[in-house]
Design a protein around this motif. Structure first.
Motif, PDB file in Angstrom:
ATOM      1  N   LEU A 121       6.628  -6.214  -4.674  1.00  0.00           N
ATOM      2  CA  LEU A 121       5.861  -5.684  -5.796  1.00  0.00           C
ATOM      3  C   LEU A 121       4.826  -4.633  -5.394  1.00  0.00           C
ATOM      4  O   LEU A 121       4.232  -4.007  -6.269  1.00  0.00           O
ATOM      5  N   CYS A 122       4.613  -4.438  -4.123  1.00  0.00           N
ATOM      6  CA  CYS A 122       3.647  -3.412  -3.701  1.00  0.00           C
ATOM      7  C   CYS A 122       4.074  -2.066  -4.279  1.00  0.00           C
ATOM      8  O   CYS A 122       5.158  -1.565  -3.968  1.00  0.00           O
ATOM      9  N   PRO A 123       3.235  -1.469  -5.110  1.00  0.00           N
ATOM     10  CA  PRO A 123       3.634  -0.222  -5.759  1.00  0.00           C
ATOM     11  C   PRO A 123       3.764   0.957  -4.802  1.00  0.00           C
ATOM     12  O   PRO A 123       4.355   1.971  -5.145  1.00  0.00           O
ATOM     13  N   ARG A 124       3.218   0.818  -3.605  1.00  0.00           N
ATOM     14  CA  ARG A 124       3.296   1.899  -2.619  1.00  0.00           C
ATOM     15  C   ARG A 124       4.329   1.620  -1.527  1.00  0.00           C
ATOM     16  O   ARG A 124       4.477   2.400  -0.598  1.00  0.00           O
ATOM     17  N   GLN A 125       4.977   0.483  -1.620  1.00  0.00           N
ATOM     18  CA  GLN A 125       5.956   0.067  -0.599  1.00  0.00           C
ATOM     19  C   GLN A 125       5.347   0.161   0.798  1.00  0.00           C
ATOM     20  O   GLN A 125       5.971   0.661   1.752  1.00  0.00           O
ATOM     21  N   ALA A 126       4.122  -0.342   0.885  1.00  0.00           N
ATOM     22  CA  ALA A 126       3.372  -0.251   2.143  1.00  0.00           C
ATOM     23  C   ALA A 126       3.554  -1.485   3.024  1.00  0.00           C
ATOM     24  O   ALA A 126       3.085  -1.486   4.165  1.00  0.00           O
ATOM     25  N   ILE A 127       4.198  -2.519   2.481  1.00  0.00           N
ATOM     26  CA  ILE A 127       4.312  -3.780   3.216  1.00  0.00           C
ATOM     27  C   ILE A 127       5.726  -3.916   3.774  1.00  0.00           C
ATOM     28  O   ILE A 127       6.710  -3.707   3.055  1.00  0.00           O
ATOM     29  N   ARG A 128       5.798  -4.268   5.050  1.00  0.00           N
ATOM     30  CA  ARG A 128       7.083  -4.547   5.656  1.00  0.00           C
ATOM     31  C   ARG A 128       7.003  -5.913   6.338  1.00  0.00           C
ATOM     32  O   ARG A 128       6.029  -6.205   7.039  1.00  0.00           O
ATOM     33  N   LEU A 141      -0.107   4.485   3.484  1.00  0.00           N
ATOM     34  CA  LEU A 141       0.457   4.370   2.130  1.00  0.00           C
ATOM     35  C   LEU A 141      -0.397   3.495   1.225  1.00  0.00           C
ATOM     36  O   LEU A 141      -0.477   3.706   0.020  1.00  0.00           O
ATOM     37  N   CYS A 142      -1.030   2.482   1.796  1.00  0.00           N
ATOM     38  CA  CYS A 142      -1.779   1.501   0.994  1.00  0.00           C
ATOM     39  C   CYS A 142      -2.918   2.172   0.230  1.00  0.00           C
ATOM     40  O   CYS A 142      -3.684   2.958   0.790  1.00  0.00           O
ATOM     41  N   GLU A 143      -3.004   1.830  -1.061  1.00  0.00           N
ATOM     42  CA  GLU A 143      -4.103   2.369  -1.866  1.00  0.00           C
ATOM     43  C   GLU A 143      -5.051   1.262  -2.330  1.00  0.00           C
ATOM     44  O   GLU A 143      -5.813   1.441  -3.271  1.00  0.00           O
ATOM     45  N   ALA A 144      -4.958   0.101  -1.694  1.00  0.00           N
ATOM     46  CA  ALA A 144      -5.916  -0.998  -1.902  1.00  0.00           C
ATOM     47  C   ALA A 144      -6.028  -1.425  -3.367  1.00  0.00           C
ATOM     48  O   ALA A 144      -7.105  -1.744  -3.849  1.00  0.00           O
ATOM     49  N   ASN A 145      -4.891  -1.456  -4.058  1.00  0.00           N
ATOM     50  CA  ASN A 145      -4.922  -1.866  -5.469  1.00  0.00           C
ATOM     51  C   ASN A 145      -4.822  -3.383  -5.652  1.00  0.00           C
ATOM     52  O   ASN A 145      -4.851  -3.872  -6.784  1.00  0.00           O
ATOM     53  N   ALA A 146      -4.665  -4.105  -4.569  1.00  0.00           N
ATOM     54  CA  ALA A 146      -4.755  -5.570  -4.563  1.00  0.00           C
ATOM     55  C   ALA A 146      -3.592  -6.294  -5.229  1.00  0.00           C
ATOM     56  O   ALA A 146      -3.677  -7.494  -5.486  1.00  0.00           O
ATOM     57  N   VAL A 147      -2.496  -5.598  -5.483  1.00  0.00           N
ATOM     58  CA  VAL A 147      -1.325  -6.292  -6.033  1.00  0.00           C
ATOM     59  C   VAL A 147      -0.864  -7.395  -5.070  1.00  0.00           C
ATOM     60  O   VAL A 147      -0.563  -8.514  -5.473  1.00  0.00           O
TER      61      VAL A 147
HETATM   62  S1  SF4 Z   1      -0.025  -4.048  -2.884  1.00  0.00           S
HETATM   63 FE1  SF4 Z   1       0.468  -2.462  -1.389  1.00  0.00          FE
HETATM   64  S2  SF4 Z   1      -0.808  -0.732  -1.927  1.00  0.00           S
HETATM   65 FE2  SF4 Z   1      -1.641  -2.536  -2.934  1.00  0.00          FE
HETATM   66  S3  SF4 Z   1      -3.215  -3.312  -1.562  1.00  0.00           S
HETATM   67 FE3  SF4 Z   1      -1.322  -4.387  -1.094  1.00  0.00          FE
HETATM   68  S4  SF4 Z   1      -0.361  -3.195   0.551  1.00  0.00           S
HETATM   69 FE4  SF4 Z   1      -1.913  -1.910  -0.395  1.00  0.00          FE
END
Ligand code: SF4
Length: 63
Positions: free
Chosen positions: A53-60, A9-15
């Motif tokens: 705040l992760c826009p992809r909801q990739a963090i748990r 899911l992560c798109e490496a946008n650095a949020v």
């Molecule tokens: S905020 Fe979410 S999508 Fe963006 S880099 Fe971090 S884990 Fe990846």
């Protein structure tokens, strides 16, 4: 607290790095590194913010 990232899911946008730079780092090749998989107490609030705040909801975060 532990950090689990769904790298599909992560798109490496650095949020997450903006909100918790001691926990997350986006590398120059646009990959995400989790710096602290076991989040210490003083970083947990920042990690929760990154999760929220992760826009992809990739963090748990798990207890
Ligand atoms: S905020 Fe979410 S999508 Fe963006 S880099 Fe971090 S884990 Fe990846």
């Amino acid at each position: 607290m532990k950090v689990v990232v769904d790298y599909d899911l992560c798109e490496a946008n650095a949020v997450c790095m903006q909100h918790a730079p001691k926990v997350f780092r986006v590398e120059e090749d646009d990959t995400l590194t989790v710096l602290l998989e076991d989040v210490p107490a003083e970083e947990q609030e920042s990690a929760r913010e990154a999760e929220r705040l992760c826009p992809r909801q990739a963090i748990r975060l798990t207890d």
